[in-house]
Write a protein that holds these residues in place. Structure first.
Motif, PDB file in Angstrom:
ATOM      1  N   GLY A  35       0.823  -1.213   0.000  1.00  0.00           N
ATOM      2  CA  GLY A  35       0.000   0.000   0.000  1.00  0.00           C
ATOM      3  C   GLY A  35       0.851   1.255   0.000  1.00  0.00           C
ATOM      4  O   GLY A  35       0.523   2.238  -0.683  1.00  0.00           O
ATOM      5  N   ALA A  36       1.932   1.242   0.778  1.00  0.00           N
ATOM      6  CA  ALA A  36       2.831   2.404   0.805  1.00  0.00           C
ATOM      7  C   ALA A  36       3.455   2.626  -0.565  1.00  0.00           C
ATOM      8  O   ALA A  36       3.577   3.772  -1.041  1.00  0.00           O
ATOM      9  N   ALA A 108      -6.884   6.803   0.181  1.00  0.00           N
ATOM     10  CA  ALA A 108      -6.000   6.457   1.296  1.00  0.00           C
ATOM     11  C   ALA A 108      -5.796   7.630   2.240  1.00  0.00           C
ATOM     12  O   ALA A 108      -5.751   7.457   3.466  1.00  0.00           O
ATOM     13  N   GLY A 109      -5.650   8.839   1.681  1.00  0.00           N
ATOM     14  CA  GLY A 109      -5.320   9.996   2.508  1.00  0.00           C
ATOM     15  C   GLY A 109      -6.434  10.427   3.432  1.00  0.00           C
ATOM     16  O   GLY A 109      -6.190  10.787   4.595  1.00  0.00           O
ATOM     17  N   VAL A 125      -3.739   2.524  11.525  1.00  0.00           N
ATOM     18  CA  VAL A 125      -3.784   3.614  10.543  1.00  0.00           C
ATOM     19  C   VAL A 125      -3.063   3.197   9.265  1.00  0.00           C
ATOM     20  O   VAL A 125      -3.567   3.377   8.148  1.00  0.00           O
ATOM     21  N   ALA A 126      -1.881   2.610   9.430  1.00  0.00           N
ATOM     22  CA  ALA A 126      -1.085   2.205   8.268  1.00  0.00           C
ATOM     23  C   ALA A 126      -1.795   1.123   7.465  1.00  0.00           C
ATOM     24  O   ALA A 126      -1.824   1.171   6.225  1.00  0.00           O
ATOM     25  N   TYR A 127      -2.376   0.152   8.144  1.00  0.00           N
ATOM     26  CA  TYR A 127      -3.039  -0.942   7.430  1.00  0.00           C
ATOM     27  C   TYR A 127      -4.248  -0.440   6.661  1.00  0.00           C
ATOM     28  O   TYR A 127      -4.454  -0.787   5.491  1.00  0.00           O
ATOM     29  N   ASN A 128      -5.088   0.374   7.316  1.00  0.00           N
ATOM     30  CA  ASN A 128      -6.267   0.893   6.631  1.00  0.00           C
ATOM     31  C   ASN A 128      -5.887   1.750   5.434  1.00  0.00           C
ATOM     32  O   ASN A 128      -6.475   1.625   4.356  1.00  0.00           O
ATOM     33  N   GLY A 129      -4.899   2.632   5.625  1.00  0.00           N
ATOM     34  CA  GLY A 129      -4.463   3.465   4.503  1.00  0.00           C
ATOM     35  C   GLY A 129      -3.949   2.625   3.350  1.00  0.00           C
ATOM     36  O   GLY A 129      -4.260   2.887   2.180  1.00  0.00           O
ATOM     37  N   ALA A 130      -3.143   1.614   3.653  1.00  0.00           N
ATOM     38  CA  ALA A 130      -2.606   0.742   2.610  1.00  0.00           C
ATOM     39  C   ALA A 130      -3.722  -0.027   1.912  1.00  0.00           C
ATOM     40  O   ALA A 130      -3.696  -0.211   0.681  1.00  0.00           O
TER      41      ALA A 130
END
Length: 615
Positions: A35-36, A108-109, A125-130
């Motif tokens: 995702g990143a 994502a943002g 937060v990181a997982y959901n955004g990715a």
């Protein structure tokens, strides 16, 4: 959608990667890395396209819309983790209108901004955004290959984008991490998510299409969609609160099961459905065997803990309810007696396998009755299941019994004779009385009212309390023999023919034999003679005057008074005043004058009607 803005790890207590199980990290870490990379690539492509100030403003507007929508999710019945958000509408619109790089940034943002402000765990937060970045990337690349300006093409692009965005990538990633976290089947979780979100998906895909059409005409027109979306969100919130309040009114707060009111409403609906479908419905009543001893030894908090654990075992059997105290019910639609008994037995076995720390093993007993083979209505089905439960309790506890008329009749009769517990005796007698009244032409609880009237007359005549209690018991059981009389005879509106009359007049002897074989004296004798007349013209033995046991004379008067003041299937009740007048007119011929006077004195000459018993 559920997952759009919903923490995929909702319900966990993740605070740092080290606290996450290895099988969860095996899913989370690759998704975050991918995702990143997707987000970085999208930023690179978007910046490299040298967007104009107006295009940047459009992106920021959609980004802000997702962030706001994420902050205020819309509650949806059946969807956990707080509901769904309208961020889906803006994310899909961004992909279609601005291209996949902008769509990835918006999708994502927006959630990441909101979750950071809410101070959610960094890993979450990181997982959901990715997850949203990957969803938007797949959907954006796919719709980029669908070219054309026609309306059908636009509709197809929106549906394809939404389908890939949520029901493929998003759904797979959410279900995978929830399965790893909870240990439940991936396919079960995925199926539940799809079922729960079909209606919200259809609505928000339609809203996204509307937003895109307005935007393409003139971006400022899209503001016109904000009002309806806001109104829908506010209405849904208020509706959800009302439904929550209604659910609380129908839910037992300790166990989370439906309460007594909920049970009766649900049972009635299931009976209507079963009648309409021509299917069966089984009712299983479950009762804790020794909750009082647990409460006495360990205190009510421990007892409540045990009740909660028992309730969790009931949920695995069917739709469960707590009726109060230590009593539960389980509804089993479309199950016959054999299937329902097997379910009830599995419940009893699961509870017996419990070993609450410090308390030890606990057990329950269960009774089963089935519609339409046995109970034909709500109250009768409950009564029969209760009789079966009573049989299970008296037969040693920690077991299941399905309703069987002969066995339960015997069990109730034996309970009357074998136990010194008066409360248990009267519960057994009331169960038998209800069985009679369900088949007879009276409305309401005729046998119980006769028992109450008989006790009041005996007390008025100066009997001591043991004699009063025996008279009440005999009054409750005076028509016990009618259990052997065909229901069509008992409920016949026309005059009985000679054979039917003789059959009906046998019910005192039948009741006597049931009670006499168990040694229930003098109750059996009073039941035998409760239709003997003062003038000797009664039955079965044509006794007269003082030859008739006093208890039988009392029951005869109480029975006649309640029969006159009760509605039947084929005639209306008379007033208490007129009923007393008729008893006094027949005193000295049909009835013992002293007993009639005692009833008149007990009710009072001006009493109209007796609210306690004539209702």
């Amino acid at each position: 959608m559920a997952g759009e803005g919903q923490p995929a790890l909702a319900g966990t207590t993740v605070k740092a990667p080290a606290a996450v199980p290895a099988k969860v990290l095996a899913i989370v870490v690759p998704v975050i890395v991918a995702g990143a990379a997707a987000l970085a690539f999208a930023l690179y492509r978007y910046v490299g396209s040298s967007p104009s100030a107006s295009e940047v403003a459009e992106l920021l507007g959609l980004l802000a819309s997702v962030a706001v929508a994420e902050r205020f999710p819309v509650p949806v019945e059946g969807v956990s983790a707080g509901g769904v958000t309208l961020g889906f509408v803006f994310s899909v619109s961004a992909i279609i209108l601005l291209g996949w790089p902008a769509g990835v940034i918006v999708a994502a943002g927006g959630p990441m901004i909101t979750h950071v402000i809410q101070r959610r765990p960094p890993l979450r937060v990181a997982y959901n955004g990715a997850m949203f970045a990957l969803s938007a990337l797949v959907a954006g690349v796919a719709v980029g290959h669908v070219q054309g300006d026609s309306v059908p093409i636009l509709v197809a692009r929106v549906l394809l984008c939404g389908f890939l965005y949520y029901w493929v990538v998003n759904l797979i990633l959410i279900s995978a991490v929830l399965s790893a976290t909870s240990g439940r089947s991936f396919f079960t979780i995925a199926r539940e998510n799809m079922t729960q979100t079909t209606a919200p998906f259809a609505f928000m895909a339609s809203a996204a299409l509307t937003l895109i059409v307005l935007w393409e005409r003139q971006p400022v027109l899209s503001i016109a969609l904000v009002g309806p979306l806001l109104a829908i969100a506010l209405y849904q919130r208020s509706t959800h609160k009302a439904m929550q309040a209604m659910r609380l009114a129908l839910t037992d707060p300790l166990t989370g099961l439906g309460n007594h009111r909920s049970f009766h409403e649900r049972l009635q609906r299931e009976l209507v459905d079963a009648e309409h479908e021509g299917s069966s419905l089984a009712l299983c009543l479950v009762d804790f065997d020794d909750l009082k001893s647990i409460n006495d030894r360990f205190g009510h908090p421990v007892g409540d803990l045990v009740l909660g654990q028992v309730a969790s075992r009931l949920r695995q059997g069917g739709e469960a309810f707590r009726l109060g105290g230590d009593e539960f019910a389980v509804l089993l639609p479309r199950q016959d007696e054999r299937q329902a008994t097997a379910v009830a037995r599995s419940i009893v076995e699961r509870v017996a396998a419990l070993d609450v720390e410090g308390v030890g093993p606990v057990t329950v007993s269960a009774g089963v009755a089935t519609y339409p083979v046995q109970g034909s209505g709500r109250d009768e089905l409950i009564r029969l299941a209760d009789s079966a439960l009573y049989w299970a309790k008296t037969d040693g506890k920690n077991r299941v019994r399905a309703y069987a008329a002969e066995s339960i009749l015997r069990a109730n009769l034996e309970q009357i004779t074998d136990t010194p517990d008066r409360a248990a005796q009267y519960r057994a007698a009331e169960s038998l009385a209800k069985a009679v009244d369900e088949r007879d032409a009276y409305t309401g609880s005729h046998s119980q009212r006769v028992g109450e009237y008989s006790a009041r007359i005996a007390r008025r005549l100066g009997a001591d309390e043991p004699a009063v209690e025996l008279t009440k018991l005999a009054g409750n059981l005076h028509d016990l023999g009618k259990l052997a009389i065909p229901e069509e005879v008992l409920r016949k509106a026309d005059s009985l023919n000679e054979a039917e009359r003789l059959m009906l007049e046998r019910h005192p002897q039948i009741g006597f034999r049931m009670l006499e074989s168990l040694g229930v004296q003098p109750v059996a004798e009073w039941v035998l003679h409760h239709h003997e007349r003062w003038d000797g013209a009664g039955y079965p033995n044509r006794l007269a005057g003082a030859q008739i046991p006093l208890g039988a004379r009392i029951i005869f008067v109480a029975d006649a008074y309640d029969a006159m003041t009760s509605d039947r299937d084929y005639r209306q009740a008379v007033s208490p005043r007129d009923a007393l007048a008729e008893l006094e007119r027949c005193a000295g011929t049909q009835f013992d004058p002293a007993v009639v006077k005692a009833l008149a004195d007990e009710l009072g000459p001006a009493r109209e009607p007796d609210a306690a018993l004539a209702s």
